[in-house]
Design a protein around this motif. Structure first.
Motif, short mmCIF file in Angstrom:
data_model
loop_
_atom_site.label_atom_id
_atom_site.label_comp_id
_atom_site.label_asym_id
_atom_site.label_seq_id
_atom_site.Cartn_x
_atom_site.Cartn_y
_atom_site.Cartn_z
N GLY A 60 29.67 11.42 68.87
CA GLY A 60 29.39 10.26 69.70
C GLY A 60 28.11 9.54 69.33
O GLY A 60 27.56 8.82 70.14
N ARG A 61 27.66 9.68 68.11
CA ARG A 61 26.38 9.11 67.71
C ARG A 61 26.40 7.59 67.69
O ARG A 61 25.44 6.95 68.09
N ARG A 62 27.48 6.98 67.22
CA ARG A 62 27.53 5.53 67.15
C ARG A 62 27.50 4.90 68.53
O ARG A 62 26.92 3.86 68.74
N ASP A 63 28.19 5.51 69.45
CA ASP A 63 28.28 4.97 70.81
C ASP A 63 28.25 6.14 71.77
O ASP A 63 29.20 6.93 71.83
N PRO A 64 27.17 6.32 72.52
CA PRO A 64 27.04 7.48 73.41
C PRO A 64 28.17 7.59 74.43
O PRO A 64 28.42 8.66 74.96
N SER A 65 28.86 6.49 74.69
CA SER A 65 29.94 6.53 75.67
C SER A 65 31.20 7.20 75.12
O SER A 65 32.12 7.51 75.88
N VAL A 66 31.24 7.43 73.80
CA VAL A 66 32.44 8.01 73.19
C VAL A 66 32.73 9.40 73.75
O VAL A 66 33.86 9.72 74.07
N LEU A 67 31.70 10.21 73.89
CA LEU A 67 31.89 11.56 74.42
C LEU A 67 32.40 11.50 75.86
O LEU A 67 33.36 12.20 76.21
N ALA A 68 31.81 10.66 76.67
CA ALA A 68 32.25 10.53 78.07
C ALA A 68 33.69 10.05 78.14
O ALA A 68 34.48 10.54 78.96
N GLU A 69 34.05 9.12 77.28
CA GLU A 69 35.42 8.61 77.27
C GLU A 69 36.42 9.70 76.86
O GLU A 69 37.49 9.84 77.44
N ALA A 70 36.06 10.51 75.86
CA ALA A 70 36.93 11.60 75.43
C ALA A 70 37.11 12.63 76.54
O ALA A 70 38.23 13.12 76.78
N ILE A 71 36.05 12.96 77.24
CA ILE A 71 36.13 13.91 78.35
C ILE A 71 37.04 13.35 79.45
O ILE A 71 37.89 14.07 79.99
N GLU A 72 36.88 12.09 79.77
CA GLU A 72 37.73 11.46 80.78
C GLU A 72 39.20 11.49 80.36
O GLU A 72 40.09 11.79 81.17
N PHE A 73 39.48 11.22 79.09
CA PHE A 73 40.84 11.30 78.58
C PHE A 73 41.41 12.70 78.77
O PHE A 73 42.54 12.88 79.25
N LEU A 74 40.64 13.71 78.38
CA LEU A 74 41.10 15.09 78.45
C LEU A 74 41.35 15.53 79.89
O LEU A 74 42.28 16.29 80.16
N GLU A 75 40.53 15.06 80.81
CA GLU A 75 40.71 15.43 82.22
C GLU A 75 42.00 14.84 82.80
O GLU A 75 42.58 15.40 83.72
N ARG A 76 42.46 13.71 82.25
CA ARG A 76 43.71 13.10 82.70
C ARG A 76 44.93 13.64 81.94
O ARG A 76 46.06 13.51 82.39
N GLN A 77 44.69 14.23 80.77
CA GLN A 77 45.77 14.66 79.90
C GLN A 77 46.49 15.88 80.48
O GLN A 77 45.87 16.87 80.83
N ARG A 78 47.81 15.82 80.54
CA ARG A 78 48.58 16.99 80.99
C ARG A 78 48.71 17.97 79.83
O ARG A 78 48.72 17.56 78.66
N PRO A 79 48.79 19.26 80.13
CA PRO A 79 48.96 20.25 79.05
C PRO A 79 50.26 20.01 78.29
O PRO A 79 51.27 19.61 78.87
#
Length: 196
Positions: A60-79
Protein backbone atom coordinates in the motif's frame (compact mmCIF):
# COMPACT_ATOMS: atom_id res chain seq x y z
CA UNK A 1 37.73 -4.73 -16.54
CA UNK A 2 38.99 -7.62 -18.63
CA UNK A 3 36.70 -9.70 -20.79
CA UNK A 4 37.12 -12.64 -18.41
CA UNK A 5 35.96 -10.58 -15.40
CA UNK A 6 32.99 -9.13 -17.32
CA UNK A 7 31.73 -12.63 -18.04
CA UNK A 8 31.70 -13.68 -14.37
CA UNK A 9 28.38 -11.94 -13.42
CA UNK A 10 26.68 -13.60 -16.40
CA UNK A 11 28.07 -16.98 -15.41
CA UNK A 12 26.96 -16.43 -11.80
CA UNK A 13 23.45 -15.49 -12.97
CA UNK A 14 23.28 -18.58 -15.19
CA UNK A 15 24.29 -20.80 -12.27
CA UNK A 16 21.64 -19.23 -10.02
CA UNK A 17 18.88 -19.81 -12.60
CA UNK A 18 20.03 -23.40 -13.19
CA UNK A 19 20.11 -24.11 -9.45
CA UNK A 20 16.63 -22.68 -8.82
CA UNK A 21 14.34 -23.78 -11.65
CA UNK A 22 10.74 -22.52 -11.53
CA UNK A 23 8.85 -25.53 -10.26
CA UNK A 24 5.51 -26.38 -8.74
CA UNK A 25 7.02 -27.45 -5.44
CA UNK A 26 8.35 -25.35 -2.61
CA UNK A 27 7.25 -21.75 -2.86
CA UNK A 28 4.68 -22.49 -5.59
CA UNK A 29 2.85 -24.91 -3.32
CA UNK A 30 3.07 -22.48 -0.39
CA UNK A 31 1.61 -19.70 -2.56
CA UNK A 32 -1.38 -21.87 -3.46
CA UNK A 33 -1.86 -22.76 0.20
CA UNK A 34 -1.84 -19.02 1.05
CA UNK A 35 -4.33 -18.26 -1.74
CA UNK A 36 -6.58 -21.04 -0.49
CA UNK A 37 -6.45 -19.66 3.03
CA UNK A 38 -7.49 -16.23 1.72
CA UNK A 39 -10.29 -17.79 -0.38
CA UNK A 40 -11.67 -20.02 2.36
CA UNK A 41 -11.16 -17.60 5.28
CA UNK A 42 -11.36 -14.06 3.86
CA UNK A 43 -12.25 -12.38 7.16
CA UNK A 44 -9.30 -14.05 8.89
CA UNK A 45 -7.07 -13.01 6.01
CA UNK A 46 -8.34 -9.44 6.47
CA UNK A 47 -7.24 -9.63 10.10
CA UNK A 48 -3.83 -10.93 9.02
CA UNK A 49 -3.49 -7.89 6.74
CA UNK A 50 -4.47 -5.61 9.65
CA UNK A 51 -1.85 -7.27 11.83
CA UNK A 52 0.84 -6.89 9.16
CA UNK A 53 0.52 -3.10 8.85
CA UNK A 54 3.93 -1.56 9.21
CA UNK A 55 5.78 -4.86 8.72
CA UNK A 56 6.57 -4.09 5.10
CA UNK A 57 6.36 -0.56 3.77
CA UNK A 58 5.80 -1.86 0.24
CA UNK A 59 2.21 -2.90 1.01
CA UNK A 60 0.00 0.00 0.00
CA UNK A 61 2.95 2.35 -0.38
CA UNK A 62 1.64 4.25 -3.41
CA UNK A 63 -1.71 4.94 -1.81
CA UNK A 64 -2.19 4.30 1.93
CA UNK A 65 -5.89 3.67 1.32
CA UNK A 66 -5.08 0.51 -0.67
CA UNK A 67 -4.65 -1.61 2.45
CA UNK A 68 -7.89 -0.32 3.98
CA UNK A 69 -9.74 -0.99 0.73
CA UNK A 70 -8.39 -4.56 0.53
CA UNK A 71 -9.44 -5.24 4.13
CA UNK A 72 -12.92 -3.89 3.42
CA UNK A 73 -13.17 -6.13 0.34
CA UNK A 74 -12.12 -9.20 2.33
CA UNK A 75 -14.62 -8.48 5.11
CA UNK A 76 -17.44 -8.47 2.52
CA UNK A 77 -16.11 -11.48 0.60
CA UNK A 78 -17.92 -14.77 1.20
CA UNK A 79 -15.75 -17.86 1.67
CA UNK A 80 -15.01 -19.82 -1.50
CA UNK A 81 -13.95 -23.42 -2.07
CA UNK A 82 -10.19 -23.97 -2.19
CA UNK A 83 -8.45 -24.29 -5.53
CA UNK A 84 -7.24 -27.75 -6.46
CA UNK A 85 -3.55 -27.87 -7.22
CA UNK A 86 -2.91 -29.00 -10.81
CA UNK A 87 0.52 -30.16 -12.05
CA UNK A 88 -0.11 -29.15 -15.69
CA UNK A 89 -0.97 -25.60 -14.63
CA UNK A 90 2.13 -25.52 -12.43
CA UNK A 91 4.27 -26.54 -15.40
CA UNK A 92 2.75 -23.81 -17.58
CA UNK A 93 3.32 -21.24 -14.82
CA UNK A 94 6.87 -22.48 -14.26
CA UNK A 95 7.59 -22.18 -17.97
CA UNK A 96 6.80 -18.46 -17.91
CA UNK A 97 8.69 -17.87 -14.66
CA UNK A 98 11.75 -19.63 -16.05
CA UNK A 99 11.80 -17.80 -19.40
CA UNK A 100 10.99 -14.35 -17.98
CA UNK A 101 13.14 -14.60 -14.89
CA UNK A 102 16.36 -15.35 -16.72
CA UNK A 103 15.82 -12.45 -19.11
CA UNK A 104 14.37 -9.96 -16.61
CA UNK A 105 11.12 -9.66 -18.58
CA UNK A 106 7.63 -8.85 -17.27
CA UNK A 107 4.06 -9.35 -18.46
CA UNK A 108 2.00 -12.30 -19.63
CA UNK A 109 3.79 -12.92 -22.92
CA UNK A 110 6.35 -15.70 -22.91
CA UNK A 111 9.87 -15.17 -24.25
CA UNK A 112 8.71 -17.24 -27.25
CA UNK A 113 5.71 -14.94 -27.76
CA UNK A 114 3.26 -17.41 -26.21
CA UNK A 115 0.07 -16.32 -24.45
CA UNK A 116 -1.16 -17.85 -21.17
CA UNK A 117 -3.77 -19.94 -23.03
CA UNK A 118 -1.15 -21.22 -25.51
CA UNK A 119 1.07 -22.36 -22.64
CA UNK A 120 -1.89 -24.12 -21.02
CA UNK A 121 -2.84 -25.82 -24.29
CA UNK A 122 0.75 -27.06 -24.71
CA UNK A 123 0.30 -28.79 -21.35
CA UNK A 124 -3.01 -30.35 -22.40
CA UNK A 125 -5.19 -27.99 -20.39
CA UNK A 126 -8.43 -27.03 -22.17
CA UNK A 127 -10.83 -25.16 -19.90
CA UNK A 128 -13.85 -22.93 -20.28
CA UNK A 129 -11.92 -20.10 -18.66
CA UNK A 130 -8.42 -19.41 -17.44
CA UNK A 131 -6.45 -16.60 -15.86
CA UNK A 132 -2.91 -15.78 -14.86
CA UNK A 133 -1.52 -13.66 -12.03
CA UNK A 134 2.14 -12.69 -11.68
CA UNK A 135 3.96 -11.31 -8.66
CA UNK A 136 7.39 -9.71 -8.89
CA UNK A 137 9.78 -8.96 -6.05
CA UNK A 138 8.56 -11.30 -3.30
CA UNK A 139 10.08 -14.63 -2.29
CA UNK A 140 7.58 -15.62 0.41
CA UNK A 141 4.04 -16.91 -0.02
CA UNK A 142 2.70 -14.17 2.26
CA UNK A 143 4.44 -11.47 0.23
CA UNK A 144 3.27 -12.85 -3.13
CA UNK A 145 -0.37 -13.22 -2.09
CA UNK A 146 -0.54 -9.90 -0.24
CA UNK A 147 0.82 -8.14 -3.31
CA UNK A 148 -1.90 -9.73 -5.46
CA UNK A 149 -4.69 -9.12 -2.94
CA UNK A 150 -3.75 -5.46 -2.45
CA UNK A 151 -3.16 -5.07 -6.20
CA UNK A 152 -1.68 -1.62 -5.61
CA UNK A 153 -1.33 0.27 -8.90
CA UNK A 154 -3.84 -1.92 -10.76
CA UNK A 155 -6.94 0.20 -11.22
CA UNK A 156 -9.44 -2.64 -11.73
CA UNK A 157 -7.83 -4.87 -9.05
CA UNK A 158 -7.71 -7.64 -11.67
CA UNK A 159 -5.32 -9.87 -9.71
CA UNK A 160 -7.54 -9.69 -6.63
CA UNK A 161 -10.60 -10.49 -8.75
CA UNK A 162 -8.79 -13.53 -10.16
CA UNK A 163 -7.85 -14.86 -6.72
CA UNK A 164 -11.47 -14.59 -5.57
CA UNK A 165 -13.21 -15.72 -8.77
CA UNK A 166 -15.64 -18.52 -7.80
CA UNK A 167 -15.53 -19.90 -11.35
CA UNK A 168 -11.84 -20.74 -11.11
CA UNK A 169 -11.39 -24.22 -9.65
CA UNK A 170 -7.80 -25.37 -10.26
CA UNK A 171 -4.43 -23.64 -10.11
CA UNK A 172 -0.71 -24.18 -10.37
CA UNK A 173 2.21 -21.93 -9.50
CA UNK A 174 5.79 -21.64 -10.65
CA UNK A 175 8.25 -19.36 -8.89
CA UNK A 176 11.90 -18.54 -9.34
CA UNK A 177 14.61 -15.90 -9.51
CA UNK A 178 14.16 -12.79 -11.65
CA UNK A 179 17.09 -10.89 -13.13
CA UNK A 180 15.57 -7.47 -12.33
CA UNK A 181 13.06 -7.95 -9.49
CA UNK A 182 15.02 -10.66 -7.68
CA UNK A 183 12.11 -13.11 -7.58
CA UNK A 184 8.83 -13.79 -9.38
CA UNK A 185 5.87 -16.10 -9.04
CA UNK A 186 3.35 -17.02 -11.75
CA UNK A 187 -0.02 -18.54 -10.84
CA UNK A 188 -2.18 -20.05 -13.58
CA UNK A 189 -5.87 -20.68 -12.88
CA UNK A 190 -8.59 -22.53 -14.78
CA UNK A 191 -12.29 -23.30 -14.51
CA UNK A 192 -14.36 -26.27 -15.59
CA UNK A 193 -13.08 -28.57 -18.39
CA UNK A 194 -14.33 -28.17 -21.94
CA UNK A 195 -14.73 -30.92 -24.53
CA UNK A 196 -12.30 -31.18 -27.43
Amino acid sequence: MTRQHAARPLLAAALIFAAFPATAGGLGREVLDEINFARTHPSEYAQALRDSRGEDGRYGRRDPSVLAEAIEFLERQRPLPPLTQNPALALAAGELAQSQGARGLTGHGGADGSSPSERLHRRGVWRSMSAEAISYGYDTAAGVVRQLVLDDGVVNRGHRQTLFDPNLQIAGAGCGPHAVYRYMCVIDFAGAPVGR
